[in-house]
Scaffold this motif. Structure first.
Motif, PDB file in Angstrom:
ATOM      1  N   GLU A   1      -6.731  -0.991   4.605  1.00  0.00           N
ATOM      2  CA  GLU A   1      -5.467  -1.444   5.211  1.00  0.00           C
ATOM      3  C   GLU A   1      -4.411  -1.154   4.560  1.00  0.00           C
ATOM      4  OE1 GLU A   1      -6.167  -5.783   4.769  1.00  0.00           O
ATOM      5  OE2 GLU A   1      -7.399  -5.988   6.542  1.00  0.00           O
ATOM      6  N   TYR A   2      -4.383  -0.840   3.146  1.00  0.00           N
ATOM      7  CA  TYR A   2      -3.374  -0.413   2.329  1.00  0.00           C
ATOM      8  C   TYR A   2      -3.028   1.145   2.875  1.00  0.00           C
ATOM      9  CZ  TYR A   2      -2.960  -3.936  -1.092  1.00  0.00           C
ATOM     10  OH  TYR A   2      -2.893  -5.284  -1.897  1.00  0.00           O
ATOM     11  N   LYS A   3      -4.297   1.888   3.368  1.00  0.00           N
ATOM     12  CA  LYS A   3      -4.110   3.363   3.575  1.00  0.00           C
ATOM     13  C   LYS A   3      -3.383   3.686   4.979  1.00  0.00           C
ATOM     14  CE  LYS A   3      -7.630   5.390   0.802  1.00  0.00           C
ATOM     15  NZ  LYS A   3      -8.984   5.726   0.546  1.00  0.00           N
ATOM     16  N   LEU A   4      -3.927   2.386   5.777  1.00  0.00           N
ATOM     17  CA  LEU A   4      -3.458   2.504   7.330  1.00  0.00           C
ATOM     18  C   LEU A   4      -1.868   2.045   7.249  1.00  0.00           C
ATOM     19  CD1 LEU A   4      -5.886   0.522   9.337  1.00  0.00           C
ATOM     20  CD2 LEU A   4      -5.385   3.057   9.461  1.00  0.00           C
TER      21      LEU A   4
ATOM     22  N   VAL B   1       4.386  17.962 -11.318  1.00  0.00           N
ATOM     23  CA  VAL B   1       3.851  17.953  -9.930  1.00  0.00           C
ATOM     24  C   VAL B   1       4.248  16.447  -9.530  1.00  0.00           C
ATOM     25  CG1 VAL B   1       2.074  19.446  -9.791  1.00  0.00           C
ATOM     26  CG2 VAL B   1       1.535  17.054 -10.651  1.00  0.00           C
ATOM     27  N   ILE B   2       4.251  15.987  -8.313  1.00  0.00           N
ATOM     28  CA  ILE B   2       4.667  14.952  -7.750  1.00  0.00           C
ATOM     29  C   ILE B   2       4.186  14.609  -6.284  1.00  0.00           C
ATOM     30  CG2 ILE B   2       7.011  15.524  -6.667  1.00  0.00           C
ATOM     31  CD1 ILE B   2       7.961  12.899  -7.551  1.00  0.00           C
ATOM     32  N   THR B   3       4.108  13.637  -5.618  1.00  0.00           N
ATOM     33  CA  THR B   3       3.586  13.440  -4.373  1.00  0.00           C
ATOM     34  C   THR B   3       4.763  14.058  -3.472  1.00  0.00           C
ATOM     35  OG1 THR B   3       4.199  11.194  -3.903  1.00  0.00           O
ATOM     36  CG2 THR B   3       1.829  11.527  -4.582  1.00  0.00           C
TER      37      THR B   3
ATOM     38  N   ALA C   1       4.936   3.489  -3.973  1.00  0.00           N
ATOM     39  CA  ALA C   1       4.337   3.222  -5.142  1.00  0.00           C
ATOM     40  C   ALA C   1       2.593   3.147  -5.028  1.00  0.00           C
ATOM     41  CB  ALA C   1       4.587   1.757  -5.730  1.00  0.00           C
ATOM     42  N   GLU C   2       2.273   2.901  -3.840  1.00  0.00           N
ATOM     43  CA  GLU C   2       1.010   2.871  -3.566  1.00  0.00           C
ATOM     44  C   GLU C   2       0.481   4.472  -3.333  1.00  0.00           C
ATOM     45  OE1 GLU C   2      -1.781   0.681  -3.409  1.00  0.00           O
ATOM     46  OE2 GLU C   2      -0.331  -0.683  -4.252  1.00  0.00           O
ATOM     47  N   ARG C   3       1.363   4.993  -2.710  1.00  0.00           N
ATOM     48  CA  ARG C   3       0.955   6.428  -2.597  1.00  0.00           C
ATOM     49  C   ARG C   3       0.990   7.349  -3.861  1.00  0.00           C
ATOM     50  NH1 ARG C   3       5.612   8.582   1.214  1.00  0.00           N
ATOM     51  NH2 ARG C   3       4.810  10.461   0.586  1.00  0.00           N
ATOM     52  N   LEU C   4       2.056   6.871  -4.761  1.00  0.00           N
ATOM     53  CA  LEU C   4       2.039   7.444  -6.157  1.00  0.00           C
ATOM     54  C   LEU C   4       0.728   6.826  -6.806  1.00  0.00           C
ATOM     55  CD1 LEU C   4       4.357   9.062  -7.424  1.00  0.00           C
ATOM     56  CD2 LEU C   4       5.180   7.118  -8.642  1.00  0.00           C
ATOM     57  N   ARG C   5       0.278   5.671  -6.894  1.00  0.00           N
ATOM     58  CA  ARG C   5      -0.795   5.423  -7.564  1.00  0.00           C
ATOM     59  C   ARG C   5      -2.354   6.001  -6.983  1.00  0.00           C
ATOM     60  NH1 ARG C   5       1.295   0.121  -6.370  1.00  0.00           N
ATOM     61  NH2 ARG C   5       2.641  -0.704  -8.396  1.00  0.00           N
ATOM     62  N   ALA C   6      -2.062   6.334  -5.921  1.00  0.00           N
ATOM     63  CA  ALA C   6      -3.386   6.969  -5.223  1.00  0.00           C
ATOM     64  C   ALA C   6      -3.502   8.385  -5.905  1.00  0.00           C
ATOM     65  CB  ALA C   6      -3.243   7.296  -3.727  1.00  0.00           C
ATOM     66  N   TYR C   7      -2.405   9.156  -6.282  1.00  0.00           N
ATOM     67  CA  TYR C   7      -2.624  10.459  -6.953  1.00  0.00           C
ATOM     68  C   TYR C   7      -2.497  10.330  -8.428  1.00  0.00           C
ATOM     69  CZ  TYR C   7      -2.029  12.924  -2.643  1.00  0.00           C
ATOM     70  OH  TYR C   7      -1.954  13.115  -1.244  1.00  0.00           O
ATOM     71  N   PHE C   8      -1.868   9.416  -9.113  1.00  0.00           N
ATOM     72  CA  PHE C   8      -1.512   9.360 -10.463  1.00  0.00           C
ATOM     73  C   PHE C   8      -2.110   8.312 -11.338  1.00  0.00           C
ATOM     74  CE2 PHE C   8       1.686  12.046  -8.529  1.00  0.00           C
ATOM     75  CZ  PHE C   8       1.479  13.196  -9.272  1.00  0.00           C
ATOM     76  N   GLY C   9      -2.778   7.269 -10.411  1.00  0.00           N
ATOM     77  CA  GLY C   9      -3.347   6.182 -11.260  1.00  0.00           C
ATOM     78  C   GLY C   9      -2.634   4.746 -11.144  1.00  0.00           C
ATOM     79  N   GLN C  10      -3.176   3.710 -11.651  1.00  0.00           N
ATOM     80  CA  GLN C  10      -2.565   2.476 -11.426  1.00  0.00           C
ATOM     81  C   GLN C  10      -1.369   2.275 -12.174  1.00  0.00           C
ATOM     82  OE1 GLN C  10      -3.492   0.069  -8.807  1.00  0.00           O
ATOM     83  NE2 GLN C  10      -4.381   1.816  -8.318  1.00  0.00           N
ATOM     84  N   SER C  11      -1.207   3.051 -13.213  1.00  0.00           N
ATOM     85  CA  SER C  11      -0.114   2.823 -13.980  1.00  0.00           C
ATOM     86  C   SER C  11       1.326   3.293 -13.394  1.00  0.00           C
ATOM     87  CB  SER C  11      -0.397   3.404 -15.521  1.00  0.00           C
ATOM     88  OG  SER C  11      -0.107   4.858 -15.327  1.00  0.00           O
ATOM     89  N   ALA C  12       1.171   4.149 -12.378  1.00  0.00           N
ATOM     90  CA  ALA C  12       2.189   4.672 -11.680  1.00  0.00           C
ATOM     91  C   ALA C  12       2.969   3.445 -10.979  1.00  0.00           C
ATOM     92  CB  ALA C  12       1.884   5.738 -10.845  1.00  0.00           C
TER      93      ALA C  12
END
Length: 254
Positions: A54-57, A152-154, A219-230
C-alpha cells in the motif's frame, strides 16, 4: 480374589487410558499451538507485505501525480506559448530545461548522483524563474566538488521539496522570497537544510503551511533506498520554514 484382580486390572486400564488421553491432548495441543504460531507469523508477514504494498502504491501514485503536476505543466505550456513569438531563443532554452526535467521524471524513482539532482533542481528553477521573475532568490551552500562526486540521493527528492516551497510560499506573495539550501556530509550522514524566509507583509496562515509542509511520501522513498533512519522533518514558525532532509551515506572513498 478373582474380583480383586479384575478391579486391579480395570484400575490399571483406566490409568493407562487417562495417561494416553492426557498424552494425546498434550501432543495435539502442542501441534495446535505450533500451527497457531505459524499462522500468526504468516498473518503478520502478509499484513506487513500488504502494508508495504500500500505504501508503494501511494508512493507510485505520488510520483505519477508529480509527473503530471497540472499547475506546473500548464504554467510551463502557457509560458512557452508566450515566448515563442516574443523571444524564440528563450523559448528554445526553456524547452531544453523542460525536456531534461520531464525525462528524469518519467524515468521514475532511482538513485542518482547528487550533482545530477542539483542539475535537475537548476532545470526546474530555470523554468519557474521565467514566471516568478525576481520573486525568488536561492542561495546554495554545497560541499566541494570532490566531496559531491561520491554523494548520491533519490532522483527529484530535493526538487520536490523546493517545488512545495514555491507552490505554498513564493506563489502566495508578491514579495521576494529567499531560500537557503545548505548541504553537509559528516560522519556518514547527509544533511540538507532548506530554510525559507517567510514574507513580512503578506499574511501567511501558518496552520495551513504546517499541513502543506508534510513530506511523508518523500521520506518513505528516501527510506526505501537508505534505510529506516532516513527522514525529512519540517518546522514552521512565524518567520521561516526549515526543512531538513537527513539520511545515512557511507563514504566509499574511505
Amino acid at each position: 480374589m478373582l474380583i480383586m484382580i479384575n478391579v486391579g486390572w480395570l484400575e490399571y486400564d483406566l490409568q493407562a487410558f487417562i495417561i494416553n488421553v492426557l498424552f494425546d491432548t498434550i501432543i495435539g495441543g502442542g501441534f495446535t499451538l505450533v500451527f497457531l504460531l505459524y499462522f500468526l507469523r504468516r498473518y503478520r508477514e502478509v499484513s506487513a507485505l500488504k502494508k508495504s504494498f500500500e505504501y508503494k502504491l501511494t508512493a507510485q501514485n505520488d510520483v505519477i501525480k508529480a509527473r503530471l503536476a497540472p499547475h506546473f505543466f500548464f504554467n510551463t505550456i502557457n509560458t512557452l506559448v508566450s515566448l515563442i513569438e516574443s523571444n524564440p531563443s528563450r523559448a528554445a532554452s526553456l524547452l531544453q530545461h523542460v525536456s531534461a526535467l520531464f525525462r528524469a521524471s518519467f524515468e521514475g524513482a532511482r538513485e542518482i548522483s547528487f550533482e545530477e539532482e542539483i542539475a535537475l533542481c537548476e532545470h526546474y528553477l530555470a523554468i519557474e524563474s521565467i514566471r516568478l521573475a525576481d520573486k525568488l532568490i536561492i542561495n546554495w551552500r554545497l560541499p566541494d566538488e570532490d566531496v559531491m562526486y561520491d554523494m548520491v540521493i533519490t532522483a527529484l527528492m530535493l526538487q520536490s521539496v523546493i517545488e512545495k516551497m514555491l507552490l505554498n510560499v513564493v506563489e502566495m506573495t508578491t514579495e521576494t522570497i529567499y531560500i537557503d539550501i545548505e548541504v553537509t556530509w559528516q560522519q556518514h550522514r547527509v544533511t540538507i537544510t532548506i530554510s525559507v524566509q517567510l514574507p513580512k507583509k503578506t499574511l501567511m496562515v501558518h496552520y495551513d503551511l504546517r499541513q502543506h509542509m508534510n513530506f511523508y511520501i518523500q521520506a518513505e522513498r528516501l527510506r526505501a533506498y537508505f534505510g529506516q533512519s532516513a527522514d525529512i522533518q519540517s518546522t514552521v514558525t512565524s518567520k521561516q520554514i526549515v526543512t531538513v532532509i537527513d539520511y545515512p551515506l557511507q563514504d566509499v572513498s574511505l
